[in-house]
Design an enzyme around this catalytic site. Structure first.
Site, mmCIF file in Angstrom:
data_model
loop_
_atom_site.group_PDB
_atom_site.id
_atom_site.type_symbol
_atom_site.label_atom_id
_atom_site.label_comp_id
_atom_site.label_asym_id
_atom_site.label_seq_id
_atom_site.Cartn_x
_atom_site.Cartn_y
_atom_site.Cartn_z
ATOM 1 N N ALA A 72 9.693 -26.445 -42.168
ATOM 2 C CA ALA A 72 10.169 -27.850 -42.118
ATOM 3 C C ALA A 72 9.277 -28.716 -42.999
ATOM 4 O O ALA A 72 9.970 -29.664 -43.643
ATOM 5 C CB ALA A 72 10.310 -28.451 -40.793
ATOM 6 N N THR A 73 8.051 -28.490 -43.099
ATOM 7 C CA THR A 73 7.084 -29.342 -44.092
ATOM 8 C C THR A 73 7.802 -29.101 -45.536
ATOM 9 O O THR A 73 7.915 -30.025 -46.162
ATOM 10 C CB THR A 73 5.729 -28.823 -43.873
ATOM 11 N N ASN A 152 8.613 -35.891 -32.571
ATOM 12 C CA ASN A 152 7.824 -34.748 -32.155
ATOM 13 C C ASN A 152 6.886 -35.163 -31.004
ATOM 14 O O ASN A 152 6.614 -34.433 -30.062
ATOM 15 C CB ASN A 152 7.224 -34.290 -33.061
ATOM 16 N N ALA A 201 12.336 -22.696 -37.904
ATOM 17 C CA ALA A 201 12.637 -21.483 -36.725
ATOM 18 C C ALA A 201 11.690 -21.638 -35.531
ATOM 19 O O ALA A 201 11.924 -21.369 -34.471
ATOM 20 C CB ALA A 201 12.496 -20.346 -37.481
ATOM 21 N N THR A 241 10.893 -14.603 -53.612
ATOM 22 C CA THR A 241 11.335 -13.676 -52.472
ATOM 23 C C THR A 241 11.578 -14.034 -51.046
ATOM 24 O O THR A 241 10.557 -14.436 -50.561
ATOM 25 C CB THR A 241 10.500 -12.368 -52.529
ATOM 26 N N CYS A 327 -7.238 -34.866 -34.216
ATOM 27 C CA CYS A 327 -8.550 -35.020 -34.571
ATOM 28 C C CYS A 327 -8.357 -34.811 -36.237
ATOM 29 O O CYS A 327 -7.888 -33.841 -36.666
ATOM 30 C CB CYS A 327 -9.166 -33.725 -34.212
HETATM 31 C C1 LIG Z 1 6.858 -29.244 -36.532
HETATM 32 C C2 LIG Z 1 7.302 -30.078 -37.477
HETATM 33 C C3 LIG Z 1 7.276 -30.415 -38.537
HETATM 34 C C4 LIG Z 1 6.560 -29.134 -39.574
HETATM 35 O O1 LIG Z 1 7.386 -27.973 -39.563
HETATM 36 P P1 LIG Z 1 6.622 -26.611 -40.076
HETATM 37 O O2 LIG Z 1 7.855 -25.518 -40.025
HETATM 38 O O3 LIG Z 1 5.420 -26.391 -39.155
HETATM 39 O O4 LIG Z 1 6.254 -27.019 -41.522
HETATM 40 C C5 LIG Z 1 8.016 -31.276 -39.336
HETATM 41 N N1 LIG Z 1 8.800 -32.271 -38.838
HETATM 42 C C6 LIG Z 1 8.863 -32.203 -37.406
HETATM 43 C C7 LIG Z 1 9.359 -33.415 -36.846
HETATM 44 C C8 LIG Z 1 8.084 -31.432 -36.572
HETATM 45 O O5 LIG Z 1 8.285 -31.496 -35.374
#
Ligand SMILES: *Cc1c(COP(=O)(O)O)cnc(C)c1O
Length: 390
Positions: A72-73, A152, A201, A241, A327
């Site tokens: 997601a990042t 989150n 995922a 890939t 932290c």
């Molecule tokens: C965990 C999270 C991310 C980051 O996802 P990754 O796959 O770890 O890069 C981004 N946005 C939210 C809201 C998340 O909870």
């Protein structure tokens, strides 16, 4: 004893059925999905396209609207930076909110170094943005609004459909980081009216290091400047890939989440409420952070007044969870999300986040309540002792 795992908003246990589905793609089915000249490649490509259908089905998208990423990042970065470059002529203004994940906030900050302007909306004490404030922020130079579906830290849901209506009326694109919502509550890209949606995922019992970006293809057809140049994979949106085992696992995780969502959601909400009630009974002085009802079924964020979250964590060795502090290299900073809700530094530092999964059991919840009761008693006895000594 293995600690009880209540940190599922950080990452989840891979479902054993997901791991099982992935294994052949590490051993015998090791083809490159971009190899079109032989059976190894065809087998990999077939698995990738099956997974694309499974992830698309989970969010009501068409398979061609799913672009694989590393998580997601990356999806958030591709959405914000890809729009900024592709739609530079349309506008240089971006809108987001103070409680977004750092992947969105830091990508937005990066856009400022490209000469873009960013409005960061505040939130109310429950963590929701104000729609009037959003309307006032929108200009005819706004290219993109990025507002997460579920937070989150608190689980608070944003009114995405209403946000979408406001954006659509002005021809402004809408991105949502739906990482925490997908797999836990029903998510439909058309019902929400979003143009771009990030997911990953490992927050839904899949593997780490694989995610996706939904990119709308109709009404409107969204284009993006790729942020990774190379072989032109993923229809030019994202070269590299493909992580075949990871994507197969993502597909399996999506299929399982969809099949088990209703039952799992109801059970998690019931256990979350049992945990909340048990803590209130045992500790007394706690308050809920986030929206009481417009919230994910698995997330409980509480301030333990008069106690330090880090000290509480240190006294809970058999529970894995997160505090309201992050932290950084230099110091322990209070959570930017809890600060945005209006909490003082002290109350943010007294907060703990409990996040459940479909694997959480009632026995685990009861064990956690017991341990919190003991830990808070110990800490309060200590602070009384200190007072007497001084
Ligand atoms: C965990 C999270 C991310 C980051 O996802 P990754 O796959 O770890 O890069 C981004 N946005 C939210 C809201 C998340 O909870």
């Amino acid at each position: 004893m293995t600690p009880v795992y209540l940190d599922n908003n950080a990452t989840t246990q891979p479902d054993p059925r997901v791991v099982e589905a992935m294994l052949p793609y590490f051993t015998t089915h090791y083809g490159n999905a971009a190899s079109h000249a032989h059976a190894f490649g065809w087998q990999a490509e077939e698995a990738i396209e099956k997974a694309r259908g499974e992830v698309a089905a989970l969010i009501g998208a068409a398979p061609k609207e799913i672009i694989w990423t590393s998580g997601a990042t990356e999806s958030d970065n591709l959405a914000l930076k890809g729009v900024a470059e592709m739609y530079a002529a349309r506008g240089e203004h971006f809108v987001t909110a103070a409680t977004e994940h750092k992947a969105v906030l830091d990508a937005a900050k990066h856009l400022e170094t490209w000469g873009k302007t960013v409005t960061v909306l505040g939130v109310d004490s429950c963590g929701q943005i104000d729609l009037d404030e959003l309307v006032n922020a929108l200009t005819d130079r706004t290219a993109l609004v990025s507002i997460m579906l579920a937070n989150n830290e608190t689980g608070t849901l944003q009114p995405l459909a209403a946000i979408s209506a406001l954006c659509r009326a002005r021809g402004i694109l809408l991105h949502t980081d739906a990482t925490q919502a997908v797999g836990k509550i029903p998510v439909d890209v058309n019902a929400l009216g979003v143009d771009l949606l990030s997911l990953t995922a490992h927050k839904m019992h899949g593997p780490k290091g694989v995610g996706a970006l939904y990119v709308r293809r109709r009404n409107p057809r969204v284009r993006l400047s790729p942020q990774m140049d190379g072989g032109g994979h993923e229809r030019g949106f994202r070269s590299g890939t493909l992580n075949v085992p990871g994507i197969v696992g993502f597909g399996a995780a999506a299929r399982l989440s969809q099949a088990e969502m209703d039952g799992a959601g109801a059970r998690m909400a019931q256990m979350r409420d049992r945990l909340h009630a048990g803590i209130v009974r045992a500790v007394g002085n706690v308050s809920l952070n986030g929206h009481p009802t417009e919230r994910l079924p698995n997330t409980l964020n509480l301030s333990f007044y008069g106690l330090d979250g880090e000290a509480l964590l240190a006294n809970l060795p058999d529970v894995a969870l997160s505090s309201g502090s992050a932290c950084t290299s230099a110091s322990v900073e209070p959570s930017h999300v809890l600060k945005a809700l209006g909490l003082s530094d002290r109350d943010a530092h007294s907060s703990l986040r409990f996040s459940l999964s479909r694997f959480t059991t009632e026995a685990e919840i009861d064990a956690v309540i017991d341990q919190i009761a003991q830990a808070t008693q110990r800490l309060r006895a200590l602070s009384v002792q200190t007072l007497v000594q001084c």
